[in-house]
Design an enzyme around this catalytic site. Structure first.
Site, short mmCIF file in Angstrom:
data_model
loop_
_atom_site.label_atom_id
_atom_site.label_comp_id
_atom_site.label_asym_id
_atom_site.label_seq_id
_atom_site.Cartn_x
_atom_site.Cartn_y
_atom_site.Cartn_z
NE ARG A 50 2.46 -7.45 3.46
CZ ARG A 50 3.64 -7.46 3.98
NH1 ARG A 50 3.68 -6.67 5.13
NH2 ARG A 50 4.61 -8.17 3.95
CB ILE A 64 8.22 -5.54 -3.09
CG1 ILE A 64 9.57 -5.81 -3.70
CG2 ILE A 64 7.30 -6.04 -4.28
CD1 ILE A 64 9.97 -7.21 -4.06
N PRO A 65 6.04 -2.73 -2.04
CG PRO A 65 5.35 -0.59 -2.56
CD PRO A 65 6.70 -1.65 -2.73
CG HIS A 66 3.26 -7.12 -1.53
ND1 HIS A 66 4.35 -6.95 -0.77
CD2 HIS A 66 2.75 -8.20 -0.76
CE1 HIS A 66 4.77 -7.87 0.24
NE2 HIS A 66 3.75 -8.49 0.21
CB ALA A 67 -1.83 -4.67 -0.96
#
Length: 154
Positions: A50, A64-67
């Site tokens: 991501r 906001i690391p997100h996946a």
């Protein structure tokens, strides 16, 4: 779905000391792995993939690391306040000291995706971010999320 449905008090972490973005993603992945039973390496992999699309560093020292994750049944979030800022390639070039990890089921309904938007809105509020930085403990940090969720719903 509410922010506090995704991030519980047990999912608030204080004083992480990563040296950079890669190390922060690994540390968050290990913590998440313990809570959701998915291998940390798998979490790091989806987060890194991501991040290659563009940094999830919002600015103002927040990321906001997100996946999306295969096999995950419900969204999971983790709020981390770092002991010191670390490089994260944020859009404003500032280092990060607040990170919210968000993992979503692969086939996320719109309701789940709205959680990311709510968290992002909350973390763009400079007053809320200042309160997160000044909170004394995990319960107080979570309280800022709980109070801010109403503003994020607007």
């Amino acid at each position: 779905m509410d922010i506090c449905d995704v991030i519980s008090v047990e999912d608030v972490v204080l004083d992480l000391r990563p040296e950079g973005k890669t190390r922060l993603l690994k540390e968050l992945s290990v913590l998440a792995s313990r809570r959701i039973g998915v291998q940390a390496g798998e979490i790091v992999s989806v987060l890194s993939t991501r991040e290659k699309l563009g940094s999830t560093g919002l600015g103002l020292g927040v990321a906001i690391p997100h996946a999306k994750m295969h096999g995950l049944q419900r969204p999971f979030g983790l709020l981390a306040r770092l002991q010191a800022r670390c490089p994260f390639e944020a859009i404003d070039g500032q280092d990060v000291d607040i990170a919210v990890l968000l993992l979503m089921p692969e086939a996320s309904p719109q309701e789940h995706l709205n959680v990311l938007a709510k968290i992002a809105r909350l973390l763009r509020d400079e007053t809320a971010v200042a309160r997160l930085r000044g909170a004394a403990d995990a319960e107080s940090l979570h309280g800022v999320l709980a109070e801010g969720r109403h503003a994020a719903l607007a």
